[in-house]
Design an enzyme around this catalytic site. Sequence first.
Site, PDB file in Angstrom:
ATOM      1  N   ARG A  45      -0.899 -18.217  -2.579  1.00  0.00           N
ATOM      2  CA  ARG A  45      -0.089 -18.561  -1.408  1.00  0.00           C
ATOM      3  C   ARG A  45      -0.581 -19.886  -0.828  1.00  0.00           C
ATOM      4  NH1 ARG A  45       3.048 -14.475   0.411  1.00  0.00           N
ATOM      5  NH2 ARG A  45       2.949 -15.188   2.572  1.00  0.00           N
ATOM      6  N   LYS A  66       0.829  -1.221   0.000  1.00  0.00           N
ATOM      7  CA  LYS A  66       0.000   0.000   0.000  1.00  0.00           C
ATOM      8  C   LYS A  66       0.857   1.261   0.000  1.00  0.00           C
ATOM      9  CE  LYS A  66      -2.412  -2.704  -0.416  1.00  0.00           C
ATOM     10  NZ  LYS A  66      -2.496  -4.180  -0.307  1.00  0.00           N
ATOM     11  N   HIS A 113     -23.932  15.544   2.722  1.00  0.00           N
ATOM     12  CA  HIS A 113     -23.746  16.040   1.357  1.00  0.00           C
ATOM     13  C   HIS A 113     -22.748  17.181   1.368  1.00  0.00           C
ATOM     14  CE1 HIS A 113     -24.652  17.197  -2.746  1.00  0.00           C
ATOM     15  NE2 HIS A 113     -24.718  18.447  -2.325  1.00  0.00           N
ATOM     16  N   GLY A 156      -4.350 -12.114  -9.941  1.00  0.00           N
ATOM     17  CA  GLY A 156      -5.080 -12.068  -8.676  1.00  0.00           C
ATOM     18  C   GLY A 156      -4.797 -10.738  -7.989  1.00  0.00           C
ATOM     19  N   VAL A 157      -5.096 -10.671  -6.693  1.00  0.00           N
ATOM     20  CA  VAL A 157      -4.920  -9.427  -5.939  1.00  0.00           C
ATOM     21  C   VAL A 157      -3.480  -8.925  -6.042  1.00  0.00           C
ATOM     22  CG1 VAL A 157      -5.127  -8.395  -3.655  1.00  0.00           C
ATOM     23  CG2 VAL A 157      -6.573 -10.317  -4.267  1.00  0.00           C
ATOM     24  N   GLY A 177      -0.262 -14.404 -13.025  1.00  0.00           N
ATOM     25  CA  GLY A 177      -1.366 -14.415 -12.068  1.00  0.00           C
ATOM     26  C   GLY A 177      -2.041 -13.065 -11.970  1.00  0.00           C
ATOM     27  N   VAL A 207       0.988 -16.310  -8.102  1.00  0.00           N
ATOM     28  CA  VAL A 207      -0.033 -17.331  -8.399  1.00  0.00           C
ATOM     29  C   VAL A 207      -0.707 -17.856  -7.133  1.00  0.00           C
ATOM     30  CG1 VAL A 207       1.032 -18.059 -10.568  1.00  0.00           C
ATOM     31  CG2 VAL A 207       1.700 -19.170  -8.428  1.00  0.00           C
ATOM     32  N   ASP A 222      -3.932 -17.380   7.783  1.00  0.00           N
ATOM     33  CA  ASP A 222      -3.686 -17.945   6.450  1.00  0.00           C
ATOM     34  C   ASP A 222      -3.457 -19.456   6.466  1.00  0.00           C
ATOM     35  OD1 ASP A 222      -3.836 -15.429   5.393  1.00  0.00           O
ATOM     36  OD2 ASP A 222      -1.846 -15.445   4.464  1.00  0.00           O
ATOM     37  N   GLY A 261       8.917 -22.365  16.360  1.00  0.00           N
ATOM     38  CA  GLY A 261       8.084 -23.139  17.279  1.00  0.00           C
ATOM     39  C   GLY A 261       7.623 -24.436  16.649  1.00  0.00           C
TER      40      GLY A 261
HETATM   41  P1  FAD Z   1       1.540 -14.249   8.400  1.00  0.00           P
HETATM   42  O1  FAD Z   1       1.370 -12.790   8.266  1.00  0.00           O
HETATM   43  O2  FAD Z   1       2.109 -14.997   7.254  1.00  0.00           O
HETATM   44  O3  FAD Z   1       2.434 -14.454   9.695  1.00  0.00           O
HETATM   45  C1  FAD Z   1       2.876 -15.703  10.105  1.00  0.00           C
HETATM   46  C2  FAD Z   1       4.108 -15.525  10.969  1.00  0.00           C
HETATM   47  O4  FAD Z   1       4.427 -16.758  11.576  1.00  0.00           O
HETATM   48  C3  FAD Z   1       5.351 -15.115  10.175  1.00  0.00           C
HETATM   49  O5  FAD Z   1       5.950 -14.014  10.804  1.00  0.00           O
HETATM   50  C4  FAD Z   1       6.250 -16.350  10.236  1.00  0.00           C
HETATM   51  O6  FAD Z   1       7.640 -16.020  10.260  1.00  0.00           O
HETATM   52  C5  FAD Z   1       5.823 -16.966  11.553  1.00  0.00           C
HETATM   53  N1  FAD Z   1       6.041 -18.406  11.647  1.00  0.00           N
HETATM   54  C6  FAD Z   1       5.635 -19.362  10.775  1.00  0.00           C
HETATM   55  N2  FAD Z   1       5.953 -20.581  11.212  1.00  0.00           N
HETATM   56  C7  FAD Z   1       6.583 -20.394  12.411  1.00  0.00           C
HETATM   57  C8  FAD Z   1       7.144 -21.271  13.372  1.00  0.00           C
HETATM   58  N3  FAD Z   1       7.141 -22.604  13.225  1.00  0.00           N
HETATM   59  N4  FAD Z   1       7.707 -20.731  14.480  1.00  0.00           N
HETATM   60  C9  FAD Z   1       7.729 -19.383  14.649  1.00  0.00           C
HETATM   61  N5  FAD Z   1       7.216 -18.519  13.791  1.00  0.00           N
HETATM   62  C10 FAD Z   1       6.642 -19.007  12.683  1.00  0.00           C
HETATM   63  N6  FAD Z   1      -4.256  -8.965   3.273  1.00  0.00           N
HETATM   64  C11 FAD Z   1      -5.139  -7.988   3.518  1.00  0.00           C
HETATM   65  O7  FAD Z   1      -6.063  -8.182   4.313  1.00  0.00           O
HETATM   66  N7  FAD Z   1      -5.043  -6.761   2.903  1.00  0.00           N
HETATM   67  C12 FAD Z   1      -4.062  -6.496   2.020  1.00  0.00           C
HETATM   68  O8  FAD Z   1      -3.997  -5.386   1.486  1.00  0.00           O
HETATM   69  C13 FAD Z   1      -3.118  -7.509   1.733  1.00  0.00           C
HETATM   70  N8  FAD Z   1      -2.118  -7.271   0.859  1.00  0.00           N
HETATM   71  C14 FAD Z   1      -1.186  -8.244   0.639  1.00  0.00           C
HETATM   72  C15 FAD Z   1      -0.156  -7.978  -0.255  1.00  0.00           C
HETATM   73  C16 FAD Z   1       0.808  -8.936  -0.489  1.00  0.00           C
HETATM   74  C17 FAD Z   1       1.930  -8.625  -1.443  1.00  0.00           C
HETATM   75  C18 FAD Z   1       0.750 -10.194   0.202  1.00  0.00           C
HETATM   76  C19 FAD Z   1       1.806 -11.246  -0.011  1.00  0.00           C
HETATM   77  C20 FAD Z   1      -0.264 -10.464   1.080  1.00  0.00           C
HETATM   78  C21 FAD Z   1      -1.254  -9.497   1.307  1.00  0.00           C
HETATM   79  N9  FAD Z   1      -2.322  -9.738   2.174  1.00  0.00           N
HETATM   80  C22 FAD Z   1      -3.243  -8.758   2.402  1.00  0.00           C
HETATM   81  C23 FAD Z   1      -2.478 -11.018   2.889  1.00  0.00           C
HETATM   82  C24 FAD Z   1      -1.982 -10.913   4.341  1.00  0.00           C
HETATM   83  O9  FAD Z   1      -0.635 -10.521   4.327  1.00  0.00           O
HETATM   84  C25 FAD Z   1      -2.155 -12.245   5.044  1.00  0.00           C
HETATM   85  O10 FAD Z   1      -3.505 -12.659   4.941  1.00  0.00           O
HETATM   86  C26 FAD Z   1      -1.801 -12.122   6.522  1.00  0.00           C
HETATM   87  O11 FAD Z   1      -0.467 -11.720   6.684  1.00  0.00           O
HETATM   88  C27 FAD Z   1      -2.030 -13.441   7.245  1.00  0.00           C
HETATM   89  O12 FAD Z   1      -1.707 -13.308   8.583  1.00  0.00           O
HETATM   90  P2  FAD Z   1      -1.185 -14.541   9.449  1.00  0.00           P
HETATM   91  O13 FAD Z   1      -0.930 -13.997  10.814  1.00  0.00           O
HETATM   92  O14 FAD Z   1      -2.097 -15.680   9.298  1.00  0.00           O
HETATM   93  O15 FAD Z   1       0.182 -14.997   8.768  1.00  0.00           O
HETATM   94  P1  AMP Z   2      -4.522 -15.183  -6.260  1.00  0.00           P
HETATM   95  O1  AMP Z   2      -4.669 -16.570  -5.675  1.00  0.00           O
HETATM   96  O2  AMP Z   2      -5.711 -14.296  -6.068  1.00  0.00           O
HETATM   97  O3  AMP Z   2      -3.235 -14.523  -5.851  1.00  0.00           O
HETATM   98  O4  AMP Z   2      -4.430 -15.392  -7.839  1.00  0.00           O
HETATM   99  C1  AMP Z   2      -3.428 -16.172  -8.467  1.00  0.00           C
HETATM  100  C2  AMP Z   2      -3.795 -16.335  -9.940  1.00  0.00           C
HETATM  101  O5  AMP Z   2      -2.723 -16.972 -10.637  1.00  0.00           O
HETATM  102  C3  AMP Z   2      -5.026 -17.208 -10.175  1.00  0.00           C
HETATM  103  O6  AMP Z   2      -5.994 -16.447 -10.853  1.00  0.00           O
HETATM  104  C4  AMP Z   2      -4.502 -18.364 -11.032  1.00  0.00           C
HETATM  105  O7  AMP Z   2      -5.424 -18.765 -12.023  1.00  0.00           O
HETATM  106  C5  AMP Z   2      -3.251 -17.780 -11.691  1.00  0.00           C
HETATM  107  N1  AMP Z   2      -2.264 -18.799 -12.122  1.00  0.00           N
HETATM  108  C6  AMP Z   2      -1.851 -19.902 -11.441  1.00  0.00           C
HETATM  109  N2  AMP Z   2      -0.917 -20.595 -12.132  1.00  0.00           N
HETATM  110  C7  AMP Z   2      -0.712 -19.936 -13.316  1.00  0.00           C
HETATM  111  C8  AMP Z   2       0.138 -20.124 -14.484  1.00  0.00           C
HETATM  112  N3  AMP Z   2       0.994 -21.160 -14.591  1.00  0.00           N
HETATM  113  N4  AMP Z   2       0.063 -19.217 -15.499  1.00  0.00           N
HETATM  114  C9  AMP Z   2      -0.780 -18.160 -15.406  1.00  0.00           C
HETATM  115  N5  AMP Z   2      -1.587 -17.926 -14.346  1.00  0.00           N
HETATM  116  C10 AMP Z   2      -1.576 -18.781 -13.299  1.00  0.00           C
END
Ligand code: FAD
Ligand code: AMP
Length: 479
Positions: free
Chosen positions: A280, A58, A452, A190-191, A188, A278, A320, A122
């Site tokens: 996560r 962002k 408004h 996607g977002v 991809g 593509v 996640d 962990g």
């Molecule tokens: P994570 O944020 O992945 O955190 C997990 C943590 O656990 C990490 O720090 C990792 O190091 C730690 N960990 C893992 N395994 C272990 C272990 N065994 N021991 C100790 N530590 C460990 N979401 C939104 O809502 N809005 C957005 O605008 C948005 N933009 C995004 C943009 C990008 C480029 C990406 C990649 C993701 C985006 N997301 C967004 C998704 C969002 O980042 C995730 O949904 C969110 O971070 C998930 O939170 P989490 O706590 O489940 O996991």
């Molecule tokens: P998101 O899960 O929202 O980040 O979107 C990932 C996107 O990547 C999805 O729309 C998939 O269809 C696309 N995708 C996955 N594998 C491939 C590939 N080999 N070539 C092109 N697009 C792909």
Amino acid sequence: MSDKFDVIVIGAGPGGYVAAIRAAQLGLKTACVEKWVDDKGAPVLGGTCLNVGCIPSKALLETTHKLHEAQHGFAAQGIVADNVKIDTQKMVERKDQIVKNLTGGIGGLFKANGVTLLQGTGKLLANKQVEVTDKDGNATTYAAENVILASGSVPVEIPPAPLTEGLILDNAGALEIRETPKRLGIIGAGVIGLEMGSIWARCGSEVTVLEAMDDFLALADIDVAKEAKKLLTKQGLNIKLGARCTGTEIIDGKEVKVKYTDANGEQELIVDKLIVAVGRRPQTQGLLAEDSGVKLDERGFIFVDENCRTDAPGVYAIGDSVRGPMLAHKASEEGIMVADIIAGHKAAMNYDCIPNIIYTFPELAWVGKTEQELKSEGVKYKVGKFPFAASGRAMAANATEGFVKIIADEETDRILGVHMVGGIASELIAQGVIAMEFAASVEDLQLTVFAHPTVSEAVHEAALAADNHAIHIANRKKR
Ligand code: FAD
Ligand code: AMP
């Protein structure tokens, strides 16, 4: 055996750190385990979201939107800003500073709330014991009454496009690009792909997005997907649908040849950088001992019930690494729910009211059911739509693209979905979320007074339009 805790949280992303803070606030003796360290060995908190996800993306989107506005939107407003340029190095440094401030802030919040930070990886053992192996390889085992797994996700890698330093990048690498690539490829649509594509297209890259599916943003409402495709294409994103990446080749160590197939057969594209976006996958490798009692589902997510309970009593999983949308706010709210349940409070989460946002410009935002979903479920619904082009405040703000669309049950009037394309849709969508959370009807919104002139009036007008009572656009003919 070392200290015993009421709660041990594994992972300090938006799921884990929020759960830990809430648990501590509720009087529970809480520890949070995080394995991420910086190049000096200091713990890095905040997970994907704060370090390589939501926040840094962002920061770059905000900067490049301002650049785009200065280059393309100022002249019409009589602002002369000739030769506006971007210093991409400075843009990335600013992003890094924002990340530093926020991640450092979590350490402060842990201290203020009495959360013990345990640096290390962990692993959940049997009977709610957690083994923590620190960066130097020393292992300590802690006991807990409850464990919350919040290990998050990692980017999916695909064999045809293996990550290659500086050339083929995942989301973390993409956020470190410091110079505008002349030609940028993205796999991809996607977002993440669309947000990264927007950032660099605004800086002047020729952006090509390859998407394997034939439909664009299949999960979004059909009107949102259509409008977004039109507007993003107009902004210069070359979005190729039905285009599946099949291979890559590095040429002279400085370019990437991307091979893909589409309806016309085998194709090639040469780019200076390629971003693989593509999707996560859950991060569970090494997290669970064989006898931990926690099971994974068929897609590799930690299996949980609607209250995030795993198969092991007293062990929860959030964010996640479990089913549901991979979003930071979903992770955080699950963390709060679980901490409340552990503390003996009644808690539940409404999975039907989680907002989705894509931070392109205009932004795409939605909550609830799409029109296609309702159609396939056979629900009778009505639709109200209002374009920002008819909003005085949107005109003043030079952000007239897009619309608000409200879908409601034809019989009960209850709002079932709110969908938007618009300048500040990420903020406006909260109105839809609140309305749906309170089970509002379209009439409730119709009877609400909106200030408004505001862009929010588009929400009011869309509600009115659902019953053909919009004031500032012509209504559809009565059916
Ligand atoms: P994570 O944020 O992945 O955190 C997990 C943590 O656990 C990490 O720090 C990792 O190091 C730690 N960990 C893992 N395994 C272990 C272990 N065994 N021991 C100790 N530590 C460990 N979401 C939104 O809502 N809005 C957005 O605008 C948005 N933009 C995004 C943009 C990008 C480029 C990406 C990649 C993701 C985006 N997301 C967004 C998704 C969002 O980042 C995730 O949904 C969110 O971070 C998930 O939170 P989490 O706590 O489940 O996991
Ligand atoms: P998101 O899960 O929202 O980040 O979107 C990932 C996107 O990547 C999805 O729309 C998939 O269809 C696309 N995708 C996955 N594998 C491939 C590939 N080999 N070539 C092109 N697009 C792909």
